[in-house]
Design a protein around this motif. Structure first.
Motif, PDB file in Angstrom:
ATOM      1  N   SER A 214       0.815  -1.218   0.000  1.00 36.17           N
ATOM      2  CA  SER A 214       0.000   0.000   0.000  1.00 36.17           C
ATOM      3  C   SER A 214       0.849   1.269   0.000  1.00 36.17           C
ATOM      4  O   SER A 214       0.345   2.357  -0.293  1.00 36.17           O
ATOM      5  CB  SER A 214      -0.935   0.008   1.214  1.00 36.17           C
ATOM      6  OG  SER A 214      -0.196   0.158   2.420  1.00 36.17           O
ATOM      7  N   LEU A 215       2.133   1.138   0.323  1.00 35.99           N
ATOM      8  CA  LEU A 215       3.024   2.300   0.361  1.00 35.99           C
ATOM      9  C   LEU A 215       3.510   2.721  -1.027  1.00 35.99           C
ATOM     10  O   LEU A 215       4.110   3.781  -1.180  1.00 35.99           O
ATOM     11  CB  LEU A 215       4.239   1.994   1.249  1.00 35.99           C
ATOM     12  CG  LEU A 215       3.955   1.827   2.744  1.00 35.99           C
ATOM     13  CD1 LEU A 215       5.215   1.376   3.468  1.00 35.99           C
ATOM     14  CD2 LEU A 215       3.444   3.133   3.339  1.00 35.99           C
ATOM     15  N   ILE A 216       3.250   1.901  -2.030  1.00 35.55           N
ATOM     16  CA  ILE A 216       3.727   2.194  -3.383  1.00 35.55           C
ATOM     17  C   ILE A 216       2.827   3.235  -4.040  1.00 35.55           C
ATOM     18  O   ILE A 216       1.604   3.080  -4.077  1.00 35.55           O
ATOM     19  CB  ILE A 216       3.758   0.911  -4.237  1.00 35.55           C
ATOM     20  CG1 ILE A 216       4.679  -0.130  -3.590  1.00 35.55           C
ATOM     21  CG2 ILE A 216       4.215   1.224  -5.657  1.00 35.55           C
ATOM     22  CD1 ILE A 216       4.628  -1.491  -4.258  1.00 35.55           C
ATOM     23  N   ASP A 217       3.438   4.292  -4.552  1.00 37.27           N
ATOM     24  CA  ASP A 217       2.704   5.353  -5.248  1.00 37.27           C
ATOM     25  C   ASP A 217       2.444   4.916  -6.686  1.00 37.27           C
ATOM     26  O   ASP A 217       3.334   4.972  -7.537  1.00 37.27           O
ATOM     27  CB  ASP A 217       3.520   6.647  -5.223  1.00 37.27           C
ATOM     28  CG  ASP A 217       2.831   7.789  -5.965  1.00 37.27           C
ATOM     29  OD1 ASP A 217       1.661   7.616  -6.375  1.00 37.27           O
ATOM     30  OD2 ASP A 217       3.469   8.841  -6.146  1.00 37.27           O
ATOM     31  N   THR A 218       1.240   4.490  -6.967  1.00 42.55           N
ATOM     32  CA  THR A 218       0.922   3.956  -8.294  1.00 42.55           C
ATOM     33  C   THR A 218       0.519   5.036  -9.297  1.00 42.55           C
ATOM     34  O   THR A 218       0.016   4.718 -10.374  1.00 42.55           O
ATOM     35  CB  THR A 218      -0.199   2.908  -8.189  1.00 42.55           C
ATOM     36  OG1 THR A 218      -1.337   3.486  -7.532  1.00 42.55           O
ATOM     37  CG2 THR A 218       0.269   1.698  -7.402  1.00 42.55           C
ATOM     38  N   SER A 219       0.766   6.301  -8.953  1.00 41.70           N
ATOM     39  CA  SER A 219       0.478   7.372  -9.911  1.00 41.70           C
ATOM     40  C   SER A 219       1.641   7.589 -10.876  1.00 41.70           C
ATOM     41  O   SER A 219       1.531   8.360 -11.827  1.00 41.70           O
ATOM     42  CB  SER A 219       0.173   8.682  -9.171  1.00 41.70           C
ATOM     43  OG  SER A 219       1.329   9.157  -8.487  1.00 41.70           O
ATOM     44  N   THR A 220       2.774   6.912 -10.628  1.00 40.09           N
ATOM     45  CA  THR A 220       3.950   7.034 -11.494  1.00 40.09           C
ATOM     46  C   THR A 220       4.209   5.714 -12.209  1.00 40.09           C
ATOM     47  O   THR A 220       3.744   4.651 -11.777  1.00 40.09           O
ATOM     48  CB  THR A 220       5.200   7.406 -10.674  1.00 40.09           C
ATOM     49  OG1 THR A 220       5.566   6.284  -9.848  1.00 40.09           O
ATOM     50  CG2 THR A 220       4.930   8.618  -9.784  1.00 40.09           C
TER      51      THR A 220
ATOM     52  N   GLY B 166       5.986   3.399  -9.923  1.00 44.54           N
ATOM     53  CA  GLY B 166       5.077   2.852  -8.928  1.00 44.54           C
ATOM     54  C   GLY B 166       4.200   1.754  -9.507  1.00 44.54           C
ATOM     55  O   GLY B 166       3.949   0.732  -8.857  1.00 44.54           O
TER      56      GLY B 166
ATOM     57  N   ARG C 149      10.167   1.819   5.327  1.00 40.64           N
ATOM     58  CA  ARG C 149       9.071   2.764   5.563  1.00 40.64           C
ATOM     59  C   ARG C 149       7.941   2.109   6.348  1.00 40.64           C
ATOM     60  O   ARG C 149       7.296   2.751   7.182  1.00 40.64           O
ATOM     61  CB  ARG C 149       8.537   3.292   4.232  1.00 40.64           C
ATOM     62  CG  ARG C 149       9.441   4.303   3.548  1.00 40.64           C
ATOM     63  CD  ARG C 149       8.889   4.668   2.182  1.00 40.64           C
ATOM     64  NE  ARG C 149       7.519   5.187   2.270  1.00 40.64           N
ATOM     65  CZ  ARG C 149       6.688   5.268   1.237  1.00 40.64           C
ATOM     66  NH1 ARG C 149       7.079   4.846   0.042  1.00 40.64           N
ATOM     67  NH2 ARG C 149       5.477   5.759   1.401  1.00 40.64           N
TER      68      ARG C 149
ATOM     69  N   ARG D 221       4.345  -2.029  -8.017  1.00 35.69           N
ATOM     70  CA  ARG D 221       3.145  -2.678  -7.490  1.00 35.69           C
ATOM     71  C   ARG D 221       2.864  -3.973  -8.251  1.00 35.69           C
ATOM     72  O   ARG D 221       2.546  -5.012  -7.645  1.00 35.69           O
ATOM     73  CB  ARG D 221       1.943  -1.731  -7.581  1.00 35.69           C
ATOM     74  CG  ARG D 221       0.669  -2.271  -6.919  1.00 35.69           C
ATOM     75  CD  ARG D 221       0.865  -2.447  -5.416  1.00 35.69           C
ATOM     76  NE  ARG D 221      -0.252  -3.125  -4.790  1.00 35.69           N
ATOM     77  CZ  ARG D 221      -1.228  -2.516  -4.109  1.00 35.69           C
ATOM     78  NH1 ARG D 221      -1.214  -1.196  -3.972  1.00 35.69           N
ATOM     79  NH2 ARG D 221      -2.194  -3.211  -3.549  1.00 35.69           N
TER      80      ARG D 221
ATOM     81  N   ARG E  98      -3.005  -5.382 -11.629  1.00 35.44           N
ATOM     82  CA  ARG E  98      -1.830  -4.507 -11.522  1.00 35.44           C
ATOM     83  C   ARG E  98      -0.893  -4.681 -12.711  1.00 35.44           C
ATOM     84  O   ARG E  98      -0.297  -3.703 -13.189  1.00 35.44           O
ATOM     85  CB  ARG E  98      -1.089  -4.793 -10.215  1.00 35.44           C
ATOM     86  CG  ARG E  98      -1.880  -4.470  -8.961  1.00 35.44           C
ATOM     87  CD  ARG E  98      -2.149  -2.987  -8.828  1.00 35.44           C
ATOM     88  NE  ARG E  98      -2.942  -2.686  -7.640  1.00 35.44           N
ATOM     89  CZ  ARG E  98      -3.293  -1.458  -7.271  1.00 35.44           C
ATOM     90  NH1 ARG E  98      -2.909  -0.408  -8.000  1.00 35.44           N
ATOM     91  NH2 ARG E  98      -4.025  -1.267  -6.190  1.00 35.44           N
TER      92      ARG E  98
END
Length: 241
Positions: A66-72, A75, A177, A79, A131
């Motif tokens: 859940s810590l992965i920023d999937t907007s990039t 990311g 993290r 994921r 994903r």
């Protein structure tokens, strides 16, 4: 020898490597006719204890992912990568070597080549399929550089196949993290353990993991027994004695 090295705190795997090296050295001397015997053959190899692998709880896996920023694009890649490893129990080498033509997302399958070039078809869970689909459609095209056309599924910032080192680094950042002590391979251990805890057949798990020997798979039942001991100690009125 086992007792002596244990008293000195020497790891048995280290001893095994030393004995193996000595045997090879004296074999070389006999081949060169420098000696007629190989005294190292008289030294017994230490008994290797099976190490019970570390395992994450389901909620710990979810916290890390859940810590992965999937907007990039990176990311989306990360994921998809870690979801796939956990969903399929992949080895690190199997994940980094995975190629596009080995994905059968509509069928929910991937084809992987494990140790000894053994090939197997592995089912992919729904979340990992989703994903991967997002990454392949939106993330991966952004990572392709110029005329470079790597067949690898997971790419680095140069448009080439992601390396093991790159994967380890990214996962370490996530676990730090999350405040969780784990390595990428822990996802594979967790996959196997969660299957067995859910009632999966040991032989089926062996096939899914690509183990040639079921004794290798058997170690995950030891993890399950450790959980049972903990439950007993916590909940049984005489368990903490």
């Amino acid at each position: 020898m086992d007792r002596q090295t244990a008293k000195k705190g020497v790891d048995q795997r280290t001893v095994a490597k030393i004995v193996s090296s000595l045997r090879s050295f004296f074999t070389f001397l006999t081949l060169e006719q420098e000696r007629e015997d190989n005294p190292a053959r008289l030294v017994e190899m230490p008994k290797m204890e099976q190490r019970i692998p570390g395992v994450l709880r389901v909620e710990e896996v979810e916290r890390i992912l859940s810590l992965i920023d999937t907007s990039t694009a990176y990311g989306m890649r990360d994921r998809a990568l870690f979801e796939l490893i956990y969903s399929c129990g992949l080895r690190i080498s199997e994940a980094v070597e995975l190629e596009i033509d080995k994905l059968y997302l509509e069928e929910g399958l991937i084809r992987v080549f494990g140790k000894g070039s053994r090939e197997r078809l592995v089912p992919v869970g729904g979340e990992a399929v989703y994903r991967l689909g997002v990454y392949m459609e939106f993330g991966r095209p952004a990572l392709v550089k110029g005329n470079k056309r790597s067949p690898k599924v997971f790419l680095n910032h140069r448009g080439m196949g992601l390396s093991r080192k790159g994967m380890w680094k990214r996962f370490r950042e996530l676990t730090e993290r999350a405040g969780i002590d784990a390595k990428v391979h822990t996802l594979r251990h967790s996959y196997a353990t969660h299957l067995l805890e859910g009632g999966a057949d040991l032989r089926a798990v062996q096939e899914l993991l690509g183990h040639s020997d079921i004794n290798t798979t058997q170690i995950y039942t030891h993890v399950d027994r450790e959980d049972l001991r903990q439950y007993h100690a916590e909940f049984h009125p005489r368990g903490a004695g």
